[in-house]
Enzyme design. Structure first.
Site, PDB file in Angstrom:
ATOM      1  N   HIS A 220       0.834  -1.196   0.000  1.00 22.67           N
ATOM      2  CA  HIS A 220       0.000   0.000   0.000  1.00 22.67           C
ATOM      3  C   HIS A 220       0.877   1.258   0.000  1.00 22.67           C
ATOM      4  O   HIS A 220       0.692   2.170  -0.809  1.00 22.67           O
ATOM      5  CB  HIS A 220      -0.889   0.028   1.252  1.00 22.67           C
ATOM      6  CG  HIS A 220      -1.955  -1.010   1.281  1.00 22.67           C
ATOM      7  ND1 HIS A 220      -1.695  -2.333   1.560  1.00 22.67           N
ATOM      8  CD2 HIS A 220      -3.296  -0.924   1.091  1.00 22.67           C
ATOM      9  CE1 HIS A 220      -2.830  -3.019   1.544  1.00 22.67           C
ATOM     10  NE2 HIS A 220      -3.818  -2.182   1.251  1.00 22.67           N
ATOM     11  N   HIS A 260      -0.315  -3.885   9.755  1.00 25.37           N
ATOM     12  CA  HIS A 260       1.108  -3.965   9.417  1.00 25.37           C
ATOM     13  C   HIS A 260       1.920  -3.586  10.645  1.00 25.37           C
ATOM     14  O   HIS A 260       1.490  -2.797  11.487  1.00 25.37           O
ATOM     15  CB  HIS A 260       1.463  -3.006   8.269  1.00 25.37           C
ATOM     16  CG  HIS A 260       1.302  -3.590   6.909  1.00 25.37           C
ATOM     17  ND1 HIS A 260       2.063  -4.633   6.440  1.00 25.37           N
ATOM     18  CD2 HIS A 260       0.448  -3.265   5.891  1.00 25.37           C
ATOM     19  CE1 HIS A 260       1.708  -4.933   5.203  1.00 25.37           C
ATOM     20  NE2 HIS A 260       0.718  -4.122   4.852  1.00 25.37           N
ATOM     21  N   ASP A 264       7.179  -2.768   8.420  1.00 24.58           N
ATOM     22  CA  ASP A 264       6.572  -2.980   7.096  1.00 24.58           C
ATOM     23  C   ASP A 264       6.328  -1.650   6.395  1.00 24.58           C
ATOM     24  O   ASP A 264       6.562  -1.507   5.186  1.00 24.58           O
ATOM     25  CB  ASP A 264       5.235  -3.719   7.227  1.00 24.58           C
ATOM     26  CG  ASP A 264       5.356  -5.021   7.994  1.00 24.58           C
ATOM     27  OD1 ASP A 264       6.437  -5.625   7.945  1.00 24.58           O
ATOM     28  OD2 ASP A 264       4.366  -5.422   8.623  1.00 24.58           O
TER      29      ASP A 264
END
Length: 299
Positions: A220, A260, A264
């Protein structure tokens, strides 16, 4: 007798001229020697004074006795003064901050008690977003709304990256995304991190239906960075800033929902820059190949 006197006078005069000439030559030689010595002294003086400056940019190399080859080093710091140190601290403050950070985290790392295998991982981002996590856990509708908005944002990223390739004919962002997701898949499969405790999933989130996903690293975040960098190259400043703000909000939400780990997200930011750079180098290499091919056909 007159002839003898004249010859004697002539001889005496010649002897005096010769003597004067010799004295003049001796004096000239002496002066020349003095000048040469002065020049040598000045040269040596200048050499000594210039050694420090020359040494600052000079790389020394010595042959390795046993291994063949050579090794080189730059010993300019040996000649640093207090002024030089102040100059470095003033004009190169960022490496100095990193050097302090290195020393600090060396001390932290070697004195920190490691998390035991039976305990969940420690994540500073989870600690910072504990209040948000509690709100989302007690208000599922808000969690679903934020998940839906995040899915819209991911759709915006994907649409832009594909658009600039298919419509504008600029494939760099698309190549970067392909590089990034492939590398993410390799790393995500190689080290499969446990799902964070307290994960708040939603059917409106992407991937839809809470199917399994790789935690490391965040696609993302990386995808948003890739799109933002392309916007900046095209001087679409407002869109770039909008994507950056939405990316930060997305990262906060992912921490709040425990979707996350902090690492990350941090690596996701770095991966966006890295793979955008690699895609740019790939494009340049292909342009050079095409140019070389054209030149070969012409010749």
């Amino acid at each position: 007798m007159a002839a003898t006197a004249t010859a004697t006078a002539t001889t005496t005069s010649a002897t005096q001229l010769s003597s004067r000439s010799k004295r003049s030559s001796t004096l000239n030689n002496s002066n020349n020697n003095d000048n040469n010595n002065n020049k040598k002294d000045k040269s040596l003086s200048n050499g000594v004074n210039g050694d420090r400056q020359a040494m600052a940019g000079k790389k020394w190399c010595n042959d390795v006795d046993n291994g063949g080859g050579s090794f080189c080093w730059n010993a300019s710091f040996i000649y640093w003064t207090l002024e030089d140190v102040q100059h470095v601290a003033r004009y190169h403050w960022m490496p100095c901050v990193f050097a302090v950070g290195l020393l600090f985290f060396m001390a932290v790392e070697y004195t920190l008690r490691m998390v035991p295998a039976s305990s969940p991982p420690f994540d500073l981002g989870f600690v910072a977003t504990l209040s948000l996590h509690r709100v989302l856990a007690s208000w599922p509708e808000l969690n679903t709304l934020l998940a839906a908005l995040n899915t819209v944002f991911v759709g915006m990223q994907t649409t832009y990256i594909v658009w600039v390739w298919l419509i504008e004919g600029r494939p760099r962002a698309t190549i970067s995304a392909l590089f990034m997701f492939t590398c993410r898949g390799i790393l995500g499969y190689s080290t499969q991190l446990p799902l964070p405790q307290g994960f708040l999933g939603s059917g409106a989130d992407f991937p839809v239906g809470n199917v399994s996903f790789f935690l490391f690293f965040s696609g993302h975040v990386a995808g948003s960075v890739i799109a933002s960098l392309d916007m900046r190259r095209m001087q679409r400043w407002e869109m770039a800033w909008l994507f950056d703000v939405l990316n930060v909000l997305q990262a906060i939400r992912l921490l709040g929902t425990r979707g996350h780990y902090t690492i990350d997200l941090a690596v996701g930011f770095g991966a966006g820059y890295l793979f955008d750079s690699l895609a740019g180098k790939y494009e340049k290499s292909k342009r050079r190949e095409a140019l070389s091919h054209k030149e070969a056909l012409i010749t």
